[in-house]
Design a protein around this motif. Sequence first.
Motif, mmCIF file in Angstrom:
data_model
loop_
_atom_site.group_PDB
_atom_site.id
_atom_site.type_symbol
_atom_site.label_atom_id
_atom_site.label_comp_id
_atom_site.label_asym_id
_atom_site.label_seq_id
_atom_site.Cartn_x
_atom_site.Cartn_y
_atom_site.Cartn_z
ATOM 1 N N GLN A 27 0.828 -1.205 0.000
ATOM 2 C CA GLN A 27 0.000 0.000 0.000
ATOM 3 C C GLN A 27 0.861 1.252 0.000
ATOM 4 N N TYR A 28 1.911 1.239 0.781
ATOM 5 C CA TYR A 28 2.808 2.402 0.807
ATOM 6 C C TYR A 28 3.346 2.688 -0.594
ATOM 7 N N SER A 29 3.746 1.636 -1.308
ATOM 8 C CA SER A 29 4.290 1.820 -2.663
ATOM 9 C C SER A 29 3.213 2.312 -3.629
ATOM 10 N N ARG A 30 2.009 1.735 -3.531
ATOM 11 C CA ARG A 30 0.920 2.104 -4.436
ATOM 12 C C ARG A 30 0.439 3.521 -4.209
ATOM 13 N N MET A 31 0.407 3.916 -2.922
ATOM 14 C CA MET A 31 -0.213 5.182 -2.552
ATOM 15 C C MET A 31 0.826 6.257 -2.222
ATOM 16 N N ASN A 32 2.008 6.158 -2.813
ATOM 17 C CA ASN A 32 3.055 7.133 -2.475
ATOM 18 C C ASN A 32 2.691 8.548 -2.893
ATOM 19 N N ASN A 77 -10.396 7.866 2.893
ATOM 20 C CA ASN A 77 -11.220 7.015 2.039
ATOM 21 C C ASN A 77 -10.393 6.311 0.977
ATOM 22 N N LEU A 78 -9.413 7.008 0.427
ATOM 23 C CA LEU A 78 -8.562 6.397 -0.594
ATOM 24 C C LEU A 78 -7.797 5.210 -0.029
ATOM 25 N N LEU A 79 -7.254 5.360 1.176
ATOM 26 C CA LEU A 79 -6.479 4.289 1.800
ATOM 27 C C LEU A 79 -7.384 3.128 2.205
ATOM 28 N N LYS A 86 -7.384 -4.381 -2.288
ATOM 29 C CA LYS A 86 -6.058 -4.921 -2.577
ATOM 30 C C LYS A 86 -5.495 -5.883 -1.526
ATOM 31 N N PHE A 87 -6.109 -5.923 -0.344
ATOM 32 C CA PHE A 87 -5.558 -6.806 0.698
ATOM 33 C C PHE A 87 -5.409 -8.235 0.200
ATOM 34 N N HIS A 88 -6.363 -8.713 -0.564
ATOM 35 C CA HIS A 88 -6.398 -10.117 -0.956
ATOM 36 C C HIS A 88 -5.281 -10.502 -1.916
ATOM 37 N N GLN A 89 -4.649 -9.507 -2.509
ATOM 38 C CA GLN A 89 -3.499 -9.802 -3.356
ATOM 39 C C GLN A 89 -2.264 -10.165 -2.525
ATOM 40 N N ASN A 90 -2.381 -10.008 -1.218
ATOM 41 C CA ASN A 90 -1.242 -10.251 -0.324
ATOM 42 C C ASN A 90 -1.505 -11.381 0.678
ATOM 43 N N CYS A 91 -2.556 -12.151 0.449
ATOM 44 C CA CYS A 91 -2.902 -13.212 1.400
ATOM 45 C C CYS A 91 -1.878 -14.353 1.362
#
Length: 218
Positions: A27-32, A77-79, A86-91
């Motif tokens: 998320q940090y990388s996506r939402m920089n 809201n964006l986060l 996107k959480f499920h891409q990291n399960c």
Amino acid sequence: MIKAVLFDLDNTLLDRDESIIRFAESQYSRMNHVLIDINRHYYVKRFIDLDKQGYEPKEKVYKVLTQELSLPASARNLLYEDYMNKFHQNCVPFPHIIDTLSNLKKYGYQLGIITNGLTDFQLATIRALRIEEFFNIILISEKEKIKKPNSKIFQRALTRLHLLPEEAIFIGDHYENDMKAAKNAGLHSILKIRNQKAISEFPTISDFTELIFIMEKL
């Protein structure tokens, strides 16, 4: 005679600790573009601290996080939407889950999941782990309108499987919500441990390769 094995989801089948670390990093990388001038290590650590192992609502997590980081109100809201999408891409599953579930089915056990959480979100997690096909029943608290540790959700699972309490085992990681609740409903209970200490009143496993052996003892 044991006829069914029921599982919790988070930190039982899903390695949620590892999954949440991977998500926060991604998320940090996506939402920089939103997290301008925010230190990566601080962001990841603070998110994990506020998450409280999944027991804190994410709306509250992101509200506190955006306030602490002095981010614009729109960032919350964006986060949050990014987390939901996107959480499920990291399960990350715990090791040996697929083999264990395959063997249990081969031995003739009925399988189920009983988990607290949002229906669509938890189903997406199960599908991300690629384990949905193994389960006869999946009970999620939002849909059932009952949540652990209420014993009624365990009783509902047994009713759907046409079983008595003593014919089922429940495997989970949380003492109150899983172990004590399942025991109160009359089920056998096995504690899935990772970092926490074993609780002497319940048999424990740290790896799913141990499960069949423990079940034989029961």
